[in-house]
Each structure stands twice: as structure tokens, then as C-alpha cells.
Design an enzyme around this catalytic site. Structure first.
Site, PDB file in Angstrom:
ATOM      1  N   ASP A 178       7.740  -8.895   8.612  1.00  0.00           N
ATOM      2  CA  ASP A 178       6.948  -8.075   8.126  1.00  0.00           C
ATOM      3  C   ASP A 178       6.649  -8.625   6.627  1.00  0.00           C
ATOM      4  O   ASP A 178       7.512  -9.603   6.232  1.00  0.00           O
ATOM      5  CB  ASP A 178       7.382  -6.572   7.831  1.00  0.00           C
ATOM      6  N   ARG A 229       0.318 -11.157  12.770  1.00  0.00           N
ATOM      7  CA  ARG A 229      -0.138  -9.884  12.667  1.00  0.00           C
ATOM      8  C   ARG A 229      -1.042  -9.761  11.421  1.00  0.00           C
ATOM      9  O   ARG A 229      -0.495  -9.874  10.380  1.00  0.00           O
ATOM     10  CB  ARG A 229       0.977  -8.881  12.626  1.00  0.00           C
ATOM     11  N   ALA A 234       0.021  -2.586   2.422  1.00  0.00           N
ATOM     12  CA  ALA A 234       0.392  -1.271   2.079  1.00  0.00           C
ATOM     13  C   ALA A 234       1.326  -1.015   0.845  1.00  0.00           C
ATOM     14  O   ALA A 234       1.714  -0.064   0.361  1.00  0.00           O
ATOM     15  CB  ALA A 234       1.489  -0.715   3.468  1.00  0.00           C
ATOM     16  N   ARG A 333       4.701   5.368   2.251  1.00  0.00           N
ATOM     17  CA  ARG A 333       3.580   4.621   2.407  1.00  0.00           C
ATOM     18  C   ARG A 333       2.583   5.165   3.355  1.00  0.00           C
ATOM     19  O   ARG A 333       1.362   5.097   3.268  1.00  0.00           O
ATOM     20  CB  ARG A 333       4.028   3.192   2.749  1.00  0.00           C
ATOM     21  N   ARG A 334       3.066   5.837   4.505  1.00  0.00           N
ATOM     22  CA  ARG A 334       2.261   6.632   5.397  1.00  0.00           C
ATOM     23  C   ARG A 334       1.141   7.593   4.924  1.00  0.00           C
ATOM     24  O   ARG A 334      -0.048   7.828   5.074  1.00  0.00           O
ATOM     25  CB  ARG A 334       2.944   6.999   6.573  1.00  0.00           C
TER      26      ARG A 334
END
Ligand code: FAD
Length: 352
Positions: A178, A229, A234, A333-334
Site C-alpha cells: 500500500d 494499483r 487518501a 479516511r473513508r
């Protein structure tokens, strides 16, 4: 319907003369992203009785058993999956080892998940031994593996990530590293390149379109044939290193997508944005790049109907499945990403 079978969503970048919605940035985003790293905010939010119910929309449970049940269900419904054991910014070497150990156990159990064709065509109906895209993947955050440790963080994270990459390669499972905040990018890319020297077929990474450097990174990784990816990003980044206006981020995303689609690697289009999804489909047709040669990715719990639509079109769609009790940073973060998520949370948290 476009020639690719993808509709042009109302308000997508492909409809000309848009007014401002695409340019509006959530004004609460910086404050929420700061809260994502605040221990005080964490104490308050995690204690709110309503939080758990809303967290469950985005997180597949607190333990491996719950995550694996979700994985089995998603695979049965023709999704690919990537699993993230939640945790970040580890300051304790023992904790970094424990996270690595949890990934090793997860990989052992994932290796037992049947991934032969589901009940419909397309989707995850690919055997994990083939050279094509692997239905099962783990996503790792290097900061959870020790990267932030004061003296030898880079070396500790590399050692832990290497153990995960070795075990995953043996099990036919992909590993994607990530992307975290920009202060970690150099160290992360160095570790990814080291791991890719040992496991070029199974290790990939994430690039964030909001970083000004990412176009150049896309060129370099695409030339190396890497699996990338592409997401928007974010974290709360300064103007000096990142585009901050939504329109600039979207334009960067499209430039990066073009580079990856034309490159020799495997692009993973990680977005819920109808305009980016449409652009990826059109680019794939133009290059051309077949359905086996790239995939879409979305987060668990977000836009399930769109996931279904893409699978119905014969596209590979991978769901990012987070689990674990360290869900706070991921969850906030969402909330920061989407005012509607935040409003839903606030409404549920406000007494009638
Ligand atoms: P946004 O710009 O947030 O939204 C654009 C449009 O998409 C919205 O206007 C709406 O039309 C639609 N949309 C978005 N969300 C929803 C929703 N919930 N419901 C309905 N419509 C919606 N970030 C990192 O920094 N590092 C990572 O390693 C990382 N990994 C990721 C892995 C995956 C698989 C995904 C999908 C995202 C990842 N992210 C990561 C998060 C990413 O950077 C973005 O913050 C996140 O995906 C939101 O951006 P977006 O592209 O979906 O579009």
C-alpha cells in the site's frame, strides 16, 4: 451505452461543460484526515456506541475468521479479493513482528480458499496456479511492518515484508504494498523494488495520483513491467508535494492511467469514480488491452452495484477487504473521502 459497454454516467468527465461538482473538495477533509492520526479523536470516536455499526459497513470484522468468511463469499460471487490486516504507524518492533505473523497465518489459510470458477462466468473464475491475474492477494502497509521505527525502520519493514512475499509467492498469492503518506514513498519504492527483484510475478505496489511525482513513478514502474494499483490518494498532503484540488487530482489520475495502460505492466484501477472507470475502459479498448490484462478495484462496502455491473461486463473486479481491531485510521479516511459517509455517521450519532 458506449462501445465498451460502459455507460457515460451523468456528470462524468466525458460530459462536457460541467459546472463545479467535480471541483468541489470536501471542506472537512483536512480536519478529518488530521483526526485520523489523533489519539484523542480515536478515543472519542471508538467509544461512541454507534460507531461499531457503521464501521461494519467498511470493515469485514475484527478477526481472521470473519475476514475469511467474507473472502469466501466474495470469491463465490466472482470477485477477486485483496486483504488488509488493519494497522499502521507501528512504533514497537514486537508489534511489527506480530503483524507479519498475522499475515503469514492469513496466507496459510487463504491458500485453502477454493477459487475455481464461481457460479457465473467472468469475475474470479481463474485458477490460482495460472500465470494470469491471481484471485487472491494481500495488501500490506509497511508502516505496520515497522517502517516508522526510529533507527532501523526501513530494514525491519523490508525483513517483515520479505517473509510475507516469500510465503505468498509459494502459495500463489499476490502481495501489493500500500501507499501511505509521502514521507514514506522513497523508502516504500526501494523496498518494493527489492521485493520485485525476488518475486517479479507476485509483488506489486500502489501509486497515488495526487502526488506530483506519481506520473514519473508510473513511467518508471510501467517500464519495469510492474503490477500497479493506481488510486487517487487518501492522506492529508501539503501543496508542495500533492495536487489538492479535485480537478487536478482527476487530471493526474487520467495521465497516470494512460501511462500504465500503455506500459508493459498490469494496471489495477482502484477507484469508485464513474469518470475514472469509464476512462479506463475506453483506454483499454484503445490500447488495446484485454480483460485479462488489467482490473478494477474497489473498497469493501462501497458501490456494490457498480461492482456487480463491471463483473457482468466480464471485467475483473477486486475488492479490498480490511479486517482487524485497528480500524480507526482506515475508517476515518473513508469518512473524509465522501461527505455522504460522514453525514450518515453524524446522523446515526445524533440523538433524535
Ligand atoms: P473520489 O474522488 O473520492 O470520488 C469520486 C466520485 O466517485 C464521487 O463523486 C462519486 O460519484 C463516486 N464515489 C466515490 N465514493 C463513493 C461511494 N462511497 N458511494 C458512491 N459513489 C462513490 N489510498 C492511499 O492513499 N493508499 C492506498 O494504498 C490505497 N489503496 C486503495 C485500494 C483500493 C482498492 C481503493 C479502491 C482505494 C485505495 N485508496 C488508497 C483510497 C483512494 O486513494 C481514495 O481515497 C478513494 O478510493 C476515494 O477516491 P475515488 O477514486 O474512489 O474517488
Amino acid at each position: 451505452m458506449s462501445s465498451t459497454g460502459f455507460t457515460h454516467p451523468a456528470g462524468s468527465a466525458s460530459s462536457a461543460g460541467l459546472p463545479s461538482p467535480w471541483m468541489i473538495t470536501n471542506p472537512l477533509r483536512p480536519a478529518l484526515l488530521a483526526a485520523a492520526r489523533s489519539a484523542r479523536a480515536e478515543r472519542s470516536i471508538t467509544r461512541m456506541p454507534v460507531t461499531r455499526r457503521i464501521v461494519d459497513r467498511f470493515v469485514a470484522g475484527e478477526d481472521r475468521g470473519a475476514a475469511l468468511a467474507t473472502v469466501r463469499d466474495l470469491v463465490r460471487r466472482n470477485r477477486f479479493v485483496t486483504i488488509d490486516y488493519l494497522g499502521e504507524d507501528t512504533r514497537d518492533p514486537g508489534q511489527a513482528e506480530r503483524v507479519a505473523g498475522e499475515y503469514l497465518r492469513l496466507i496459510d489459510e487463504l491458500a485453502l480458499v477454493p477459487v475455481e470458477a464461481g457460479d457465473r462466468g467472468g469475475g474470479a473464475g481463474v485458477c490460482k496456479d495460472t500465470a494470469g491475474p491471481r484471485p487472491l492477494e494481500v495488501s500490506v502497509k509497511l508502516s505496520a511492518l515497522g517502517q516508522a521505527l526510529p533507527d532501523d525502520g526501513h530494514a525491519v519493514a523490508l525483513r517483515n515484508a520479505r517473509a510475507i512475499a516469500e510465503s505468498a509467492a509459494a502459495a500463489g498469492i499476490w502481495v501489493t504494498v500500500d501507499a501511505e503518506d509521502h514521507t514514506t514513498t522513497e523508502s516504500t519504492h526501494e523496498i518494493v523494488r527489492e521485493l520485485r527483484r525476488e518475486h517479479p510475478e507476485t509483488v506489486g505496489t500502489v501509486l497515488q495520483a495526487y502526488l506530483r511525482r506519481t506520473e514519473a513513478d508510473c513511467r518508471a514502474f510501467a517500464a519495469e513491467g510492474a503490477r500497479i494499483r493506481l488510486c487517487k490518494g487518501a492522506y492529508n498532503e501539503p501543496e508542495s508535494v500533492a495536487y489538492r484540488r479535485k480537478r487536478e487530482v482527476d487530471e493526474s489520475y487520467l495521465r497516470c492511467l494512460r501511462i500504465l495502460m500503455r506500459g508493459s505492466g498490469y494496471p489495477m484501477v482502484a477507484t469508485h469514480d464513474p469518470a475514472m472507470i469509464e476512462a479506463a475502459a475506453l483506454l483499454a479498448t484503445a490500447v488495446p488491452r484485454g480483460g485479462e490484462d488489467f482490473e478494477f478495484q474497489m473498497l469493501y462496502g462501497i458501490r456494490p452495484a457498480e461492482q456487480e455491473r463491471l463483473i457482468g461486463l466480464g471485467q475483473h473486479l477486486r475488492v479490498y477487504v480490511p479486517f482487524g481491531d485497528q480500524w480507526y485510521g482506515y475508517f476515518v479516511r473513508r469518512l473524509a473521502e465522501r461527505p455522504a459517509n460522514l453525514m450518515f455517521f453524524l446522523r446515526a450519532a445524533t440523538p433524535e
